[in-house]
Structure formats: C-alpha cells, structure tokens
Enzyme design. Structure first.
Site, mmCIF file in Angstrom:
data_model
loop_
_atom_site.group_PDB
_atom_site.id
_atom_site.type_symbol
_atom_site.label_atom_id
_atom_site.label_comp_id
_atom_site.label_asym_id
_atom_site.label_seq_id
_atom_site.Cartn_x
_atom_site.Cartn_y
_atom_site.Cartn_z
ATOM 1 N N ARG A 18 0.844 -1.206 0.000
ATOM 2 C CA ARG A 18 0.000 0.000 0.000
ATOM 3 C C ARG A 18 0.877 1.253 0.000
ATOM 4 N NH1 ARG A 18 -0.597 4.702 2.595
ATOM 5 N NH2 ARG A 18 -0.383 3.741 4.642
ATOM 6 N N CYS A 242 4.243 9.201 0.493
ATOM 7 C CA CYS A 242 2.910 9.740 0.202
ATOM 8 C C CYS A 242 2.984 10.610 -1.048
ATOM 9 C CB CYS A 242 2.433 10.570 1.400
ATOM 10 S SG CYS A 242 0.862 11.384 1.086
HETATM 11 N N1 COA Z 1 -13.149 4.668 -4.287
HETATM 12 C C1 COA Z 1 -13.342 4.842 -5.623
HETATM 13 N N2 COA Z 1 -13.825 5.978 -6.143
HETATM 14 C C2 COA Z 1 -14.129 6.963 -5.292
HETATM 15 C C3 COA Z 1 -13.944 6.844 -3.912
HETATM 16 C C4 COA Z 1 -13.426 5.635 -3.402
HETATM 17 N N3 COA Z 1 -13.211 5.451 -2.114
HETATM 18 N N4 COA Z 1 -14.340 7.997 -3.324
HETATM 19 C C5 COA Z 1 -14.755 8.810 -4.288
HETATM 20 N N5 COA Z 1 -14.634 8.197 -5.495
HETATM 21 C C6 COA Z 1 -15.005 8.727 -6.808
HETATM 22 C C7 COA Z 1 -16.435 9.246 -6.801
HETATM 23 O O1 COA Z 1 -17.328 8.218 -7.099
HETATM 24 C C8 COA Z 1 -16.378 10.291 -7.892
HETATM 25 O O2 COA Z 1 -16.377 9.631 -9.152
HETATM 26 P P1 COA Z 1 -17.203 10.212 -10.401
HETATM 27 O O3 COA Z 1 -16.608 11.558 -10.654
HETATM 28 O O4 COA Z 1 -16.895 9.209 -11.470
HETATM 29 O O5 COA Z 1 -18.602 10.261 -9.946
HETATM 30 C C9 COA Z 1 -14.983 10.891 -7.723
HETATM 31 O O6 COA Z 1 -14.199 9.883 -7.065
HETATM 32 C C10 COA Z 1 -14.972 12.164 -6.904
HETATM 33 O O7 COA Z 1 -15.641 11.918 -5.667
HETATM 34 P P2 COA Z 1 -15.507 12.933 -4.441
HETATM 35 O O8 COA Z 1 -16.247 12.376 -3.282
HETATM 36 O O9 COA Z 1 -15.854 14.338 -4.904
HETATM 37 O O10 COA Z 1 -13.994 12.818 -4.073
HETATM 38 P P3 COA Z 1 -12.791 13.851 -4.258
HETATM 39 O O11 COA Z 1 -12.490 14.110 -5.670
HETATM 40 O O12 COA Z 1 -13.001 15.010 -3.344
HETATM 41 O O13 COA Z 1 -11.600 12.936 -3.658
HETATM 42 C C11 COA Z 1 -10.967 11.153 -2.186
HETATM 43 C C12 COA Z 1 -11.670 12.485 -2.326
HETATM 44 C C13 COA Z 1 -10.829 10.884 -0.705
HETATM 45 C C14 COA Z 1 -11.803 10.059 -2.855
HETATM 46 C C15 COA Z 1 -9.577 11.220 -2.879
HETATM 47 O O14 COA Z 1 -8.930 12.416 -2.507
HETATM 48 C C16 COA Z 1 -8.701 10.057 -2.536
HETATM 49 O O15 COA Z 1 -8.969 8.932 -2.944
HETATM 50 N N6 COA Z 1 -7.619 10.275 -1.759
HETATM 51 C C17 COA Z 1 -6.740 9.211 -1.344
HETATM 52 C C18 COA Z 1 -5.411 9.734 -1.034
HETATM 53 C C19 COA Z 1 -4.461 8.632 -0.649
HETATM 54 O O16 COA Z 1 -4.672 7.454 -0.858
HETATM 55 N N7 COA Z 1 -3.349 9.084 -0.086
HETATM 56 C C20 COA Z 1 -2.305 8.232 0.300
HETATM 57 C C21 COA Z 1 -2.570 7.512 1.575
HETATM 58 S S1 COA Z 1 -2.091 8.426 3.011
HETATM 59 ZN ZN ZN Z 2 3.340 6.185 5.392
#
Ligand code: COA
Ligand code: ZN
Length: 314
Positions: A18, A242
């Site tokens: 991860r 990250c």
């Molecule tokens: N899995 C898959 N797709 C997801 C999701 C999830 N958990 N959460 C949101 N989405 C999709 C939504 O369905 C939407 O898709 P669409 O545009 O096709 O309808 C799109 O993502 C945007 O959704 P939204 O709720 O507005 O999310 P966002 O754009 O504000 O992003 C997160 C928020 C949290 C989903 C995103 O920032 C993210 O995945 N961050 C992870 C960061 C990470 O892993 N960092 C490293 C670990 S520390």
């Molecule tokens: Zn870490």
C-alpha cells in the site's frame, strides 16, 4: 535509572503493497503484487496493509484493490486496507478485507491535500464507514497521518493527536496508528506522543508507522519499544512515500526492522533471508533500486571467502 523492559514479541504490519507502491509511477501488474504478497506470507509475515480503496484517479496504483484482496486472503493472514470514505468502505466490505483503516492527517493542510476535505469532513464520513463496517462485521482501525509534524505547517501539537484519538475511540476504533508521513519523528517526540496516548485512550492499541526520510526511523522504533509499543508498520525494501506530500520518502524497511528486532532478542516470526529475496524481487518489479540496507549487506554473520577481496599491499 531502571532499564526499560523490552517486549519479547513484536507484530510487524507490512505496508509495502500500500504505502510502498502508492507513489510508484510504473503500475506494478496485479499478478506481481499478488506474488509478492504470497512470498511475504511464506517468509512469515501475517499482517498486511494490502491496498487502499481510494479513488483510482487519485492513486492509480491502487486501482486493483479488490483483486489483490481476493487473491491473497487466507486463514491466519490479516489483510487491512485504507478506506477514506463510505464509498471506499462499501468496496472494501465487498472485497472481504479483515480490517478497514480510516485515515486523517493531524494537520488540516495535509488532510486537504491528501483527501480533498477538512478534518471535520473526514471525521463525519468515518461515522458512515464505521456503520458500514459494523454491518459487515469488520473492525475499523484509525490512522493519524502527519502525527509528528506536517510539511506545510511544521509543528503538530500533541493535543491534536490525543483529540483525534479520542474521536476515533468514540467511533469504536480501538487500534490507532501514528503515521510519520514525511519522516519528522524523533525519539523524543515518539516518547511524548506514546505517553500522551496511553493517558488519553488507555484501552487503545497503538501502532507506530515511521518513514526513514531523515535517517532516524529505526531509532524511533527503539524509542517506541521502550514505551511498550509492540506493533510497527514497515515496508519491504524501504519502499514508500505519500504522493501528496513534498519530499516524502520510503517507510522504514521491513528487513532492516526484522534484523534490529531479532538482534535485540525480540521475536518477529519472520525469516530474514527469505524476506531479503522478496525485497530483491520487488526492486525488479518497481524498476529501480530500493533503500533497504540488509538487502545489500546481508545478515551480520554473513561471511566471505578471503580470496574474493583484494589485499591492501602497498
Ligand atoms: N473509491 C473509488 N472511487 C471513489 C472513492 C473511493 N473510495 N471515493 C470517491 N470516489 C469517486 C467518486 O465516485 C467520484 O467519481 P465520479 O466523478 O466518477 O462520480 C470521484 O471519485 C470524486 O468523488 P468525491 O467524493 O468528490 O472525491 P474527491 O475528488 O473530493 O476525492 C478522495 C476524495 C478521498 C476520494 C480522494 O482524494 C482520494 O482517494 N484520496 C486518497 C489519497 C491517498 O490514498 N493518499 C495516500 C494515503 S495516506
Ligand atoms: Zn506512510
């Protein structure tokens, strides 16, 4: 002064699949991720943060989360996965994870960068995650990123950590991991934060998650051991970082951690030589060298044929 008592056994949570892979620019084929996971299990690792159910647009490397979980699940192995929101929780429950890990940053600015929402919004969403997980009978763990400092804000007050830990506890979360996203932990901070958590949430199980960005990752582990911590997160070969923080580099390296623990008389249940072979395989999978040191030097008592080294004759 009394010597601190060291634990006799430590649980290692392997986060290489991860944290390790999430920032890798080249997509590691799903089959290769699965093969690495199986080789790690054969080497004795039992607990994995195996993937993230995050947006595949935000982190393309984790797009195959469900396939990885389906292929690696087996009795005696605990697979946890990061879940940022309700959608992630639904995907993780469907995939059959053993634990969901909600995560938020101690600092507002890193939370905004990492998950595009405020800490308050993250927490509100975790209530939905907790409900979905409870319905599926899956425990939830809580990670606190930037727990020892933030690359945008600098100092992270210890009270912020204990406040988040209490909010996690109120959601029914009993396992809390302190994440050092950009390697800002020091042994002094580790001791301070472990003691503060032991007071604020005495029933919680605390895990520590360090990155070796400033070269003191294993020293921080040692400080944690002296505070009675028995769960540490690390990444094979020292992969990791990250994608949403500047200058984020690898986690502490699992082989180096196993080496230090075993040489301190602490059992990990892991076969070091087998682990080194998996780290070398992973180097080929990500197509670049990894920072792990044991994978280069070998165990301490590895000996060489004298003929293999030239004599310093003048
Ligand atoms: N899995 C898959 N797709 C997801 C999701 C999830 N958990 N959460 C949101 N989405 C999709 C939504 O369905 C939407 O898709 P669409 O545009 O096709 O309808 C799109 O993502 C945007 O959704 P939204 O709720 O507005 O999310 P966002 O754009 O504000 O992003 C997160 C928020 C949290 C989903 C995103 O920032 C993210 O995945 N961050 C992870 C960061 C990470 O892993 N960092 C490293 C670990 S520390
Ligand atoms: Zn870490």
């Amino acid at each position: 002064m009394e010597e601190p008592t060291m634990p006799s056994h430590v649980e290692i949570v392997e986060v290489g699949l991860r944290d390790g892979l999430q920032a890798e620019p080249v997509f590691v084929p799903t089959e290769e991720k699965i093969a690495i996971a199986k080789a790690l299990i054969a080497a004795g690792l039992k607990h994995f943060e195996a993937t993230s159910f995050v947006s595949p647009r935000a982190v393309p490397q984790m797009a195959d989360a469900a396939e990885v979980i389906a292929a690696v699940r087996q009795p005696g192995v605990l697979l946890s996965a990061l879940v940022p929101n309700a959608k992630g929780a639904e995907r993780a429950a469907e995939a059959g994870v053993d634990a969901m890990v909600v995560f938020m940053s101690a600092s507002e600015s890193h939370n905004l960068k990492n998950v595009n929402r405020s800490r308050a919004e993250s927490l509100r969403g975790f209530a939905d995650v907790a409900r979905i997980a409870a319905d599926a009978g899956i425990p939830v763990h809580g990670a606190i990123a930037t727990a020892f400092g933030c690359p945008f804000e600098g100092i992270v007050p210890v009270d912020t950590i204990t406040d988040i830990a209490r909010q996690y506890r109120d959601l029914g979360i009993e396992t809390i991991s302190l994440g050092d996203t950009t390697g800002m932990a020091t042994p002094t901070l580790v001791k301070e934060r472990c003691r503060a958590l032991a007071k604020a949430v005495p029933d919680a199980e605390v895990a520590l998650h360090f990155h070796n960005t400033r070269g003191v990752g294993l020293v921080c582990v040692y400080a944690g051991l002296e505070e009675g911590i028995t769960r540490f997160e690390s990444s094979l070969g020292g992969l990791g970082g990250c994608p949403f923080a500047p200058n984020a580099t690898g986690n502490i390296c699992t082989e180096d951690l196993v080496y230090m623990l075993e040489e301190t008389g602490i059992d990990t249940g892991v076969d070091l030589e087998a682990l080194i072979e998996v780290a070398k395989r992973t180097e080929r999978a990500v197509q670049h060298g990894l920072p792990g040191q044991l994978m280069k030097a070998g165990p301490r008592l590895k000996t060489y044929d004298m003929e293999s080294v030239r004599t310093a004759a003048g």
